[in-house]
Enzyme design. Sequence first.
Site, PDB file in Angstrom:
ATOM      1  N   HIS A  53       0.833  -1.202   0.000  1.00 26.48           N
ATOM      2  CA  HIS A  53       0.000   0.000   0.000  1.00 26.48           C
ATOM      3  C   HIS A  53       0.866   1.250   0.000  1.00 26.48           C
ATOM      4  O   HIS A  53       2.077   1.174   0.188  1.00 26.48           O
ATOM      5  CB  HIS A  53      -0.912   0.009   1.234  1.00 26.48           C
ATOM      6  CG  HIS A  53      -0.167   0.238   2.516  1.00 26.48           C
ATOM      7  ND1 HIS A  53       0.500  -0.759   3.188  1.00 26.48           N
ATOM      8  CD2 HIS A  53       0.053   1.374   3.230  1.00 26.48           C
ATOM      9  CE1 HIS A  53       1.077  -0.259   4.265  1.00 26.48           C
ATOM     10  NE2 HIS A  53       0.833   1.032   4.318  1.00 26.48           N
ATOM     11  N   ASP A  55       1.400   5.293   1.558  1.00 27.20           N
ATOM     12  CA  ASP A  55       1.056   6.289   2.573  1.00 27.20           C
ATOM     13  C   ASP A  55       0.991   7.645   1.878  1.00 27.20           C
ATOM     14  O   ASP A  55       1.938   8.028   1.182  1.00 27.20           O
ATOM     15  CB  ASP A  55       2.159   6.397   3.640  1.00 27.20           C
ATOM     16  CG  ASP A  55       2.112   5.262   4.648  1.00 27.20           C
ATOM     17  OD1 ASP A  55       1.302   4.338   4.484  1.00 27.20           O
ATOM     18  OD2 ASP A  55       2.924   5.321   5.596  1.00 27.20           O
ATOM     19  N   HIS A  59      -1.386  10.816   6.231  1.00 32.24           N
ATOM     20  CA  HIS A  59      -1.279   9.785   7.270  1.00 32.24           C
ATOM     21  C   HIS A  59      -0.698  10.353   8.570  1.00 32.24           C
ATOM     22  O   HIS A  59      -1.130   9.996   9.661  1.00 32.24           O
ATOM     23  CB  HIS A  59      -0.397   8.648   6.732  1.00 32.24           C
ATOM     24  CG  HIS A  59      -0.394   7.394   7.534  1.00 32.24           C
ATOM     25  ND1 HIS A  59      -1.462   6.957   8.278  1.00 32.24           N
ATOM     26  CD2 HIS A  59       0.574   6.445   7.690  1.00 32.24           C
ATOM     27  CE1 HIS A  59      -1.150   5.806   8.865  1.00 32.24           C
ATOM     28  NE2 HIS A  59       0.072   5.486   8.542  1.00 32.24           N
ATOM     29  N   GLU A 175       4.716   0.938   0.978  1.00 31.12           N
ATOM     30  CA  GLU A 175       5.059  -0.015   2.028  1.00 31.12           C
ATOM     31  C   GLU A 175       4.511  -1.390   1.659  1.00 31.12           C
ATOM     32  O   GLU A 175       3.558  -1.505   0.882  1.00 31.12           O
ATOM     33  CB  GLU A 175       4.461   0.432   3.366  1.00 31.12           C
ATOM     34  CG  GLU A 175       5.058   1.753   3.853  1.00 31.12           C
ATOM     35  CD  GLU A 175       4.376   2.345   5.074  1.00 31.12           C
ATOM     36  OE1 GLU A 175       5.050   3.019   5.863  1.00 31.12           O
ATOM     37  OE2 GLU A 175       3.145   2.145   5.231  1.00 31.12           O
TER      38      GLU A 175
END
Length: 209
Positions: A53, A55, A59, A175
Amino acid sequence: MKRPWKDVSVPLRDGMIHWPGDPECHIKRVNRMEDGAVCNLTHLSLSAHTGTHMDAPRHFVADGKTMEQMPLEAVIGRCRVFEFDCEDQITADDLKKIKLMPGQRVLFKTRNSTFSWGLKEFDKHFVSIRQDAAQYLVEQKVMTVGVDYLSIGGYEKDGVETHQIMLGAGMWVIEGLNLADIKPGYYELICLPLKIEGADGAPCRVVLR
Ligand SMILES: [Zn+2]
């Protein structure tokens, strides 16, 4: 002839490993053809930070950019994969040994790719980016950084600081990659996160060649 694309995303699975405390990933078939339904239909329930995914700055930055505001340049184009053999965290000294360039997209391969993803439980000791290394990445004006486990910062060490430093500088972060089959070097990167409005992150599919 171009080499084939390699998928460096991890599969989304019901009950898969997730960051401790984040919502679980549930993937359930709610309409089943074997039960007489006219089609199969799956319901998803998951955190925006599940599996592979991205960020968004939002975030860790209250008014930071959100996923739909991401420039496509951040995730499509030439990238460089670096490999580190550190046991604990990637430090600024580790990064000073490699050549980073402004606007670069970089992916960091560590033992997480072969070790951490193979565990049945969340690996609290995954290799992460220490805050001095995060600061160095910002100083080098790197555009996009990808890592091979669920967070750029460590579990109960540098988790908040590393995110604040990198996302605070407007960096785009990928990530949850698995780089086990990828050798260090230059690649073409395509990473397409879901266009979730106002979101602080989004699952993505990532391929390299
Ligand atoms: Zn995340």
